[in-house]
Write a protein that holds these residues in place. Structure first.
Motif, PDB file in Angstrom:
ATOM      1  N   TYR A  60      32.022   1.245  85.545  1.00  0.00           N
ATOM      2  CA  TYR A  60      32.009   2.354  84.579  1.00  0.00           C
ATOM      3  C   TYR A  60      32.734   1.932  83.306  1.00  0.00           C
ATOM      4  CZ  TYR A  60      33.099   7.139  82.883  1.00  0.00           C
ATOM      5  OH  TYR A  60      33.230   8.283  82.151  1.00  0.00           O
ATOM      6  N   TYR A  61      33.926   1.391  83.459  1.00  0.00           N
ATOM      7  CA  TYR A  61      34.693   1.001  82.281  1.00  0.00           C
ATOM      8  C   TYR A  61      34.072  -0.197  81.574  1.00  0.00           C
ATOM      9  CZ  TYR A  61      38.232   4.492  82.564  1.00  0.00           C
ATOM     10  OH  TYR A  61      38.871   5.686  82.519  1.00  0.00           O
TER      11      TYR A  61
ATOM     12  N   ARG B  69      26.758   5.837  75.748  1.00  0.00           N
ATOM     13  CA  ARG B  69      28.052   6.140  76.356  1.00  0.00           C
ATOM     14  C   ARG B  69      28.118   7.592  76.810  1.00  0.00           C
ATOM     15  NH1 ARG B  69      30.770   2.205  72.531  1.00  0.00           N
ATOM     16  NH2 ARG B  69      30.929   3.902  71.042  1.00  0.00           N
TER      17      ARG B  69
ATOM     18  N   LEU C 151      26.528   7.509  80.032  1.00  0.00           N
ATOM     19  CA  LEU C 151      27.391   6.890  81.043  1.00  0.00           C
ATOM     20  C   LEU C 151      28.385   7.905  81.604  1.00  0.00           C
ATOM     21  CD1 LEU C 151      28.335   3.398  79.571  1.00  0.00           C
ATOM     22  CD2 LEU C 151      27.392   3.863  81.840  1.00  0.00           C
ATOM     23  N   VAL C 152      29.012   8.656  80.674  1.00  0.00           N
ATOM     24  CA  VAL C 152      29.986   9.661  81.108  1.00  0.00           C
ATOM     25  C   VAL C 152      29.278  10.708  81.961  1.00  0.00           C
ATOM     26  CG1 VAL C 152      31.590  11.445  80.338  1.00  0.00           C
ATOM     27  CG2 VAL C 152      31.460   9.275  79.100  1.00  0.00           C
TER      28      VAL C 152
ATOM     29  N   LYS D  43      28.447   9.355  85.447  1.00  0.00           N
ATOM     30  CA  LYS D  43      29.636   9.253  86.301  1.00  0.00           C
ATOM     31  C   LYS D  43      30.060  10.637  86.790  1.00  0.00           C
ATOM     32  CE  LYS D  43      34.231   9.796  86.436  1.00  0.00           C
ATOM     33  NZ  LYS D  43      34.946  10.951  85.912  1.00  0.00           N
TER      34      LYS D  43
ATOM     35  N   ARG E 260      27.587  11.865  89.370  1.00  0.00           N
ATOM     36  CA  ARG E 260      27.767  11.122  90.621  1.00  0.00           C
ATOM     37  C   ARG E 260      28.969  11.668  91.387  1.00  0.00           C
ATOM     38  NH1 ARG E 260      28.250   4.830  90.041  1.00  0.00           N
ATOM     39  NH2 ARG E 260      25.989   4.902  90.086  1.00  0.00           N
ATOM     40  N   GLU E 261      30.057  11.879  90.666  1.00  0.00           N
ATOM     41  CA  GLU E 261      31.249  12.420  91.323  1.00  0.00           C
ATOM     42  C   GLU E 261      30.981  13.815  91.890  1.00  0.00           C
ATOM     43  OE1 GLU E 261      35.544  11.191  90.316  1.00  0.00           O
ATOM     44  OE2 GLU E 261      34.623  11.914  88.470  1.00  0.00           O
ATOM     45  N   ALA E 262      30.288  14.625  91.098  1.00  0.00           N
ATOM     46  CA  ALA E 262      30.007  15.997  91.539  1.00  0.00           C
ATOM     47  C   ALA E 262      29.155  15.983  92.808  1.00  0.00           C
ATOM     48  CB  ALA E 262      29.304  16.772  90.434  1.00  0.00           C
TER      49      ALA E 262
ATOM     50  N   ARG F  36      29.061  13.722  94.996  1.00  0.00           N
ATOM     51  CA  ARG F  36      29.786  13.194  96.158  1.00  0.00           C
ATOM     52  C   ARG F  36      30.825  14.174  96.663  1.00  0.00           C
ATOM     53  NH1 ARG F  36      30.668   6.903  94.619  1.00  0.00           N
ATOM     54  NH2 ARG F  36      28.460   6.369  94.657  1.00  0.00           N
TER      55      ARG F  36
ATOM     56  N   LEU G 295      40.647   6.820  80.028  1.00  0.00           N
ATOM     57  CA  LEU G 295      39.298   7.087  79.526  1.00  0.00           C
ATOM     58  C   LEU G 295      39.307   7.210  78.001  1.00  0.00           C
ATOM     59  CD1 LEU G 295      36.363   7.661  80.194  1.00  0.00           C
ATOM     60  CD2 LEU G 295      36.930  10.070  80.414  1.00  0.00           C
TER      61      LEU G 295
END
Lengths: 248, 691
Positions: free
Chosen positions: A102-103, B5, B8-9, B12, B15-17, B19, B223
């Protein structure tokens, strides 16, 4: 290489309750060098490092990272910085590999180079074994390695470490010190803030003693001891330098 | 901005939500499973309990000379049993029996003489078996009475049709509403309301996690130090919250739609109620749902940014829920029509449109009335959503908010500070005080006022005094500078002429604008009645004091003093004027008049900032109210005064336009007279440096 000149941060400027958190701080840190900011909590170390990493706007002064002006090109400065603090956590629901990726992607890496950097970073940190398990299930040492992987995945020439060993147990803290030595060996510029006198003595090539937003002494450890009138150790030197204000 | 970007955010976050199985289950899966269970389960249980009540045995006692025939009929009724209580009324109160059938002492005599005899069914309406006993007994009594009636008519040779000249069939036999419309009437309202609740709840968890959660875990700082800009980060996070919110709402819409459909058809034993959504309606609802979800996602994200921890974020989000509830409950409140005015109110317009769309399904004539509202609702909601997104982005860009530990943490001590020269309230206070004053007015009104006082002039005096007291308390508690907060300064004399023009001009222009826009207040409403009684009950000087001078002073102090200058401390002059005038409009709690009140508020705000003084605004405000009330008084006492009728009835376009021109000229005069003035005058530009 990092050069800071007359850096100042004022909260509530011109309003009641004005606070000068950082007040005219200047220093220079060179590649292959660990430069320390030593001072108690509230001395202005974190604020200094946050301005250096462009998340806080300075009220005055200039910052050059690798010759790039932080005020003019914050994006270029961020590209050159790896940041870690003792309070830094991990994304519990991502794996160390996903977090590093990600980073890396945020830093603009892509394709083969992305995969190569992620794999190499995890290998160097010996994190491959647990690289594909969710961070939430890892031990604190493994989490710290996941954080370190994220910090250096884009191969930054400058590391900004804000009290990196605070809140860590002894074993994990040791792996961070090891990491700092490696980074120094690899020619990175390391900026380290700490309130731990022992850690400062062990790790820093040069350091600045900071109190109430101002630099009270700067140089190698022997130079700082000498500036404090020949104090036996940094702790004694610190109290000698800040004098009566020390307890405040 | 770099779209890659943002993506990308977003990836991510999603994906977290995805999971976070537990949250996913609780917010998305559980409700969807729960509706059928609750609705159908509840329906079955209710039906069964009602059946049980019908079949169960209830006890009744007779009192007085109840005729034997009636007694026998009651005895024979299934589910009723006679009891021989000595004091039936007391037994009923004690709950030992369910009903008392009490015949008047002269019952047999009156009946025999062909008169109307009194029979009382004493019951306890708060006791379900008692109500059921009454229902059963009433049926028996009615049948027995009909028998007597028939006998009486036959005795005199009268056809029963003679005493029933008109027959109105029961409502169910003559209802023109289709089964779908009847279903939409009941379930569509509920669904409209629930949709908004789901959009809000759907936005909550991901919003809390996305910012406050990252702060709490210590990943936010890293971040922010990545090359992603704050705009990219906040947009990525916003899109993820938005996606989850929309998904939650859709899942719930589908589940509730199907459940309600099932439930409705199970209700309609004779196929009377039906609940379905056709594709066009569902698609339109979906399109309107998008800006609605964006609005709440952005608001939730901004509040989450303000918080230091997830716990704090949840605390901040509660008021958002409390705000959304009444706005969405308009769907279930009876007798609220969707007009262009309401359509422009965010959330409320959308839920009413949902309701009306469902009601108009398959009815082209009704649909033609609803469709023009779609662009209005869509536009208003999208505008609100856009502002909310901007607010979230702005919030995310503020370092003192993002690093709350680094800057100034909120402390109650700030509220008890000693008086500081030149200090004014902040934007938070600007919102808080009018809200508190409104709540206090309401609570005091509920607790202290007796109904007969409601129309008393003292209510008006009390309200205005409360506003002044609230401002005084705010200034003294927060240690502010009264002069700077309220603008207690001198002003250029020419500005006073401008204020006079503005006040009189707006008073003349408003009735015409009201008429042209069709936003006329309800003439039969409680406000209208109150005004009329005021007009009738008081002489002109008293009226002017009550409705012009006093409100002008109190409202200018609160809105052009505290609120406007509080907002101005961290906002551009134009933004502060606009926002304060919206608060001013909302505070008056008259939906039809919000636009006019806010427009007047904006003019008065301009006056206050440009002159740096409270007083010209007080003059203009008092004149506006005074001219309006004075004209109404004249009109009421001499209805033949044609000019007043035409001007203040809004029937004279020339007067309306002239009024507008006068108000505009007043503002221009204020602008010119303060242009070269020194010091305190405000150029309405960017917010003052650091406050």
């Amino acid at each position: 290489m990092v050069r800071v000149e007359g850096l100042t941060k004022i909260y509530r400027e011109g309003r009641p309750g004005e606070v000068r958190a950082v007040d005219g701080v200047s220093f220079e840190a060179r590649p292959g060098e660990v430069f320390g900011l030593l001072g108690p909590n509230g001395a202005g170390k974190t604020t200094t490092l946050r301005m250096l990493s462009t998340v806080l706007r300075p009220s005055g002064g200039t910052i050059l990272v690798d010759g790039v002006d932080a005020a003019a090109r914050p994006d270029e400065v961020r590209r050159r910085i790896g940041f870690l603090s003792g309070a830094t956590g991990v994304y519990d629901r991502l794996t160390p590999r996903e977090q590093a990726r990600y980073y890396a992607e945020l830093h603009g890496l892509a394709g083969e180079e992305l995969e190569r950097r992620v794999a190499e970073t995890l290998r160097v940190l010996r994190a491959e074994e647990f690289a594909d398990r969710p961070c939430g299930t890892l031990s604190s040492g493994q989490k710290q390695k996941a954080s370190l992987a994220r910090t250096v995945v884009h191969d930054p020439p400058v590391l900004v470490l804000d009290e990196p060993t605070a809140n860590l147990d002894v074993l994990v803290a040791r792996s961070v010190t090891e990491f700092i030595r490696q980074a120094k060996g690899a020619g990175r510029t390391v900026l380290l803030s700490t309130h731990d006198m022992g850690e400062a003595e062990r790790l820093c090539d040069r350091l600045a003693v900071v109190h109430r937003g101002r630099v009270r002494a700067m140089g190698t450890v022997p130079e700082v001891l000498a500036a404090a009138g020949g104090a036996p150790d940094l702790e004694a030197a610190f109290f000698a330098l800040v004098g009566e204000e020390g307890g405040a | 901005m770099n779209g890659r970007r943002v993506l990308l955010v977003l990836q991510k976050e999603v994906r977290e939500a995805l999971r976070d199985r537990r949250t996913l289950f609780v917010t998305l899966v559980l409700p969807i499973l729960l509706y059928p269970a609750l609705m159908i389960g509840l329906g079955t249980v209710t039906a069964r309990q009602q059946g049980k009540l019908r079949d169960a045995m209830q006890t009744l006692a007779l009192e007085g000379p109840v005729p034997a025939a009636l007694r026998e009929a009651l005895e024979k009724t299934k589910g009723l049993r006679l009891s021989a209580e000595k004091d039936p009324a007391a037994a009923l109160k004690a709950g030992r029996i369910h009903l008392v059938v009490r015949a008047a002492p002269d019952f047999p005599e009156v009946l025999a003489a062909g008169g109307t005899a009194r029979l009382e069914l004493l019951h306890d309406s708060a006791n379900e078996p008692s109500a059921e006993a009454r229902r059963k007994a009433l049926e028996v009594v009615a049948a027995w009475r009909d028998g007597i009636l028939k006998e009486r008519l036959a005795g005199r040779g009268i056809d029963p049709a003679f005493i029933l000249p008109v027959d109105v069939p029961p409502a169910s036999a003559t209802d023109v509403a289709s089964a779908t419309r009847r279903g939409a009437h009941v379930f569509g309202r509920l669904l409209s309301f629930m949709l908004v609740v789901m959009v809000v709840t759907g936005a909550f968890t991901p919003a809390v996690d996305a910012v406050a959660g990252e702060k709490e875990r210590g990943t936010m700082e890293t971040l922010l130090i990545s090359p992603a800009t704050r705009l990219e980060i906040v947009l990525g996070k916003f899109l993820s919250v938005f996606a989850v919110s929309v998904a939650t709402a859709l899942g719930n819409l589908a589940s509730m739609g199907v459940t309600f459909g099932q439930f409705a058809s199970s209700l309609g034993v004779r196929g009377k109620v039906d609940f379905t959504l056709d594709a066009g309606t569902a698609a339109t609802i979906f399109v309107i749902l998008l800006p609605l979800a964006a609005l709440f996602s952005a608001l939730a994200l901004a509040l989450s940014t303000l918080a230091r921890s997830t716990k704090e974020a949840q605390t901040y989000l509660t008021p958002l829920m409390l705000l959304a509830m009444p706005l969405s409950m308009v769907a279930v409140v009876p007798n609220i029509d969707l007009g262009f005015g309401l359509a422009a109110v965010p959330v409320a317009g959308a839920v009413l449109l949902f309701r009306d769309l469902m009601l108009a399904q398959g009815e082209p004539a009704l649909l033609a009335k609803v469709i023009p509202m779609v662009p209005v609702v869509l536009g208003a909601t999208a505008l609100a959503a856009g502002l909310a997104v901007r607010w979230a982005v702005w919030m995310f860009g503020r370092e003192e908010v993002l690093f709350r530990d680094a800057g100034e943490a909120f402390s109650w001590k700030d509220l008890r500070a000693s008086r500081r020269e030149g200090s004014v309230p902040g934007p938070g206070g600007a919102f808080l005080l009018p809200a508190a004053a409104l709540a206090a007015t309401f609570l005091v009104g509920q607790a202290v006022l007796r109904p007969e006082w409601a129309l008393s002039p003292w209510t008006l005096v009390g309200q205005q005094a409360l506003l002044l007291a609230a401002v005084a308390a705010g200034i003294s508690l927060a240690g502010l500078d009264p002069g700077a907060t309220l603008g207690l300064r001198s002003f250029p004399p020419a500005a006073l002429a401008g204020a006079v023009l503005l006040g009189c001009g707006s008073a003349v222009a408003t009735p015409w604008l009201v008429r042209v826009t069709g936003l006329e207040p309800d003439a039969g409403g409680p406000m209208a009645g109150f005004l009329e009684s005021l007009l009738r009950g008081h002489s002109l000087p008293v009226l002017l004091l009550l409705t012009a001078a006093l409100p002008a002073l109190a409202e200018e102090t609160l809105f052009r003093g505290w609120v406007l200058r509080g907002l101005r401390s961290e906002m551009s002059g134009v933004a502060a004027i606009l926002l304060s005038s919206v608060i001013f409009g909302v505070f008056h709690m008259e939906p039809e008049r919000i636009a006019f009140t806010a427009a007047l508020g904006a003019g008065l705000g301009f006056l206050a900032l440009r002159t740096g003084s409270l007083w010209p605004g007080v003059v203009a405000h008092a004149l506006h109210n005074g001219v309006t009330v004075g004209a109404a008084k004249v009109w009421m006492e001499a209805p033949e005064t044609a000019t007043a009728v035409r001007v203040f009835g809004g029937q004279a376009p020339i007067a309306g336009i002239a009024g507008l021109a006068a108000a505009g000229a007043g503002l221009l005069l204020v602008h010119l007279s303060t242009r070269s003035a020194p010091g305190a005058r405000d150029s309405l530009g960017a917010p003052p440096p650091s406050g």
